[in-house]
Design an enzyme around this catalytic site. Structure first.
Site, PDB file in Angstrom:
ATOM      1  N   CYS A  93      -1.623   9.388   2.339  1.00  0.00           N
ATOM      2  CA  CYS A  93      -1.467   8.800   0.761  1.00  0.00           C
ATOM      3  C   CYS A  93      -2.520   9.327   0.042  1.00  0.00           C
ATOM      4  CB  CYS A  93      -1.005   7.560   0.804  1.00  0.00           C
ATOM      5  SG  CYS A  93      -2.127   6.434   1.414  1.00  0.00           S
ATOM      6  N   GLU A 151       0.834  -1.341   0.173  1.00  0.00           N
ATOM      7  CA  GLU A 151      -0.170  -0.060  -0.172  1.00  0.00           C
ATOM      8  C   GLU A 151       0.833   1.077   0.031  1.00  0.00           C
ATOM      9  OE1 GLU A 151      -1.693   2.975   0.255  1.00  0.00           O
ATOM     10  OE2 GLU A 151      -1.888   2.814   2.371  1.00  0.00           O
TER      11      GLU A 151
END
Length: 475
Positions: free
Chosen positions: A281, A247
């Site tokens: 993110c 991720e």
């Protein structure tokens, strides 16, 4: 100050070295954490390997009850844990409380999924060759999980690896970010209260340079990594035969179209380009606005950014705190300065004080500037004017990243077009790309990673499908 132990196979232990954790806001010492030796790391891995069969055979109710216990105990200690997150990370306590609440939900969702996660039966006599046969299909743990977690969500991103591992019955070793190990060590305390067998979990705050030993250990066949792209892909290249989930980062875009509610869009973009000091993110980085409403949108956006409260993360009113370190803030400031030197304009912010970067809005930034192309991971947004929907979606896709995108529109047709055309793992209609529900599949495409989080999705990633065929049955 007492030294916090780490968790080795479910037991508190101390090593010979120590790690000092400081508050990014004022440099105050938050905790002194013990660091395991190489021998203790070996003991943790050996314990995970030794318990893997017992873990896989744990009754569903034992796993589900353990996860529910963790959810309850985090809720009972919510204020304490939120304060710890804020102090070790620099995250405003406002957002730290939100992270704690999400971690509670993550463990609760995992407990619920554990009870639902069972095999399925498939009749095979749909073809004459399968007469009297039935397939029983289950999912089996791949083996102990190495969970490498980042600093920006030091509790909930740990939860997203630990909870699905326990749910499927596999041991997990957590290597937290060196800047923020305290939250995961508190989680270790809570896990130790459960009936899980020893060896089921370890929390090892080892330095990053020692992580390769864990990554390469064949007894840890699953590596679940959240962090920067270069580190993640280097890890993947190092262990190509392991099951690796990544991720990684992004430069998330928010598209504002002509039919959008501009007040709502401006308020959401202002907050979620700067929440967590931009250290998410899926924080808004690129703001792509249709030409017809660009000036009107910017006129609403700039006051919304100016109204954000920046300061002491312990203050209940603070919305924007420091970055995780002064070095991180210096790097963000450098990228802003480079963008301006290349022709960009500063509409708001653009300054730094210590580890704190003022909420920054840039316009006219060249497409090859780092602040546009790369992941800023700071409170910086870049505005881009486009002619129409087609140009807006092309701009979103003009990126090596593809985690999530937000599209502010009232059109259902445009919403489904966005879902078809945008090269991202998640499309958020009517809101910023920063929205995440912890039970939904979450992850990216292109250089934003491989695999998915979200409890059910991670449980699938940590297991493989196994089929048993029963023969000679009368159906």
């Amino acid at each position: 100050m007492d030294v916090r132990p780490f968790w080795l196979a479910g037991r508190p232990e101390t090593g010979e070295a120590e790690l000092t954790v400081t508050n990014p806001h004022d440099g105050e010492v938050v905790a002194i954490c013990s660091v395991p030796s190489a021998e203790q790391v070996e003991q943790a891995v050996a314990a995970a390997e030794a318990v893997r069969k017992e873990a896989a055979a744990l009754p569903v109710h034992v796993r589900a009850d353990a996860l529910a216990h963790v959810a309850r105990r985090i809720a009972e200690r919510a204020d304490e844990i939120a304060t710890l997150i804020s102090r070790e990370n620099g995250k405003p306590v406002l957002w730290a409380r939100g992270e704690v609440n999400r971690a509670i939900s993550t463990f609760r969702f995992a407990a619920e999924e554990t009870r639902r996660y069972s095999g399925q039966v498939q009749r095979l006599d749909t073809d004459a060759g399968g007469a009297g046969r039935v397939a029983y299909i289950t999912r089996v743990p791949r083996g102990p999980v190495l969970a490498i977690t980042p600093f920006n969500f030091p509790l909930n991103l740990v939860a997203h690896k630990v909870a699905p591992a326990i749910a499927v019955g596999t041991p997990v070793i957590v290597k937290p970010a060196p800047a923020t190990p305290v939250s995961s060590l508190v989680l270790g305390e809570i896990l130790a209260e459960t009936a899980l067998p020893q060896g089921m979990f370890s929390v090892l705050p080892v330095p990053n340079e020692r992580a390769s030993t864990l990554v390469e250990d064949p007894r840890l066949p699953v590596v679940s990594f959240t962090g920067s792209g270069p580190v993640g892909y280097a890890l993947l290249d190092r262990v190509p035969r392991k099951h690796v989930t990544l991720e990684l980062g992004g430069n998330a875009a928010a598209v504002v179209l002509a039919d959008a509610d501009l007040d709502w869009a401006a308020s959401r973009v202002a907050v979620f380009a700067n929440y967590q000091a931009g250290q998410s993110c899926i924080a808004v980085q690129r703001v792509i606005v249709e030409d017809g409403v660009y000036d009107d949108f910017v006129a609403r956006l700039l006051p919304a950014v100016a109204a954000l409260v920046t300061g002491d993360p312990a203050d209940e009113k603070t919305q924007v705190g420091p970055l995780v370190s002064e070095e991180a803030a210096e790097r963000v400031q450098q990228w802003v300065d480079e963008a301006v030197a290349a022709g960009g304009r500063v509409l708001a912010g653009g300054t730094r004080e210590g580890a704190t970067v003022a909420p920054t809005v840039l316009a006219d930034v060249p497409a090859d500037a780092k602040a546009y192309r790369e992941e800023v991971f700071g409170p910086v947004m870049v505005l881009q004017r486009v002619a129409d929907v087609e140009a807006a979606f092309a701009a979103v896709n003009d990126s090596v990243y593809g985690l999530q995108a937000g599209v502010f529109t009232r059109s259902l047709d445009v919403a489904f077009r966005a879902n078809r055309e945008l090269e991202v793992g998640g499309v958020i209609i009517g809101d910023v790309p920063s929205y995440r529900a912890d039970q939904m599949p979450y992850g990216g495409v292109k250089q934003s990673g491989v695999g998915r989080e979200g409890l059910r999705s991670a449980m699938d990633d940590f297991t493989y499908e196994k089929t048993m065929v029963l023969t000679g049955l009368t159906l």
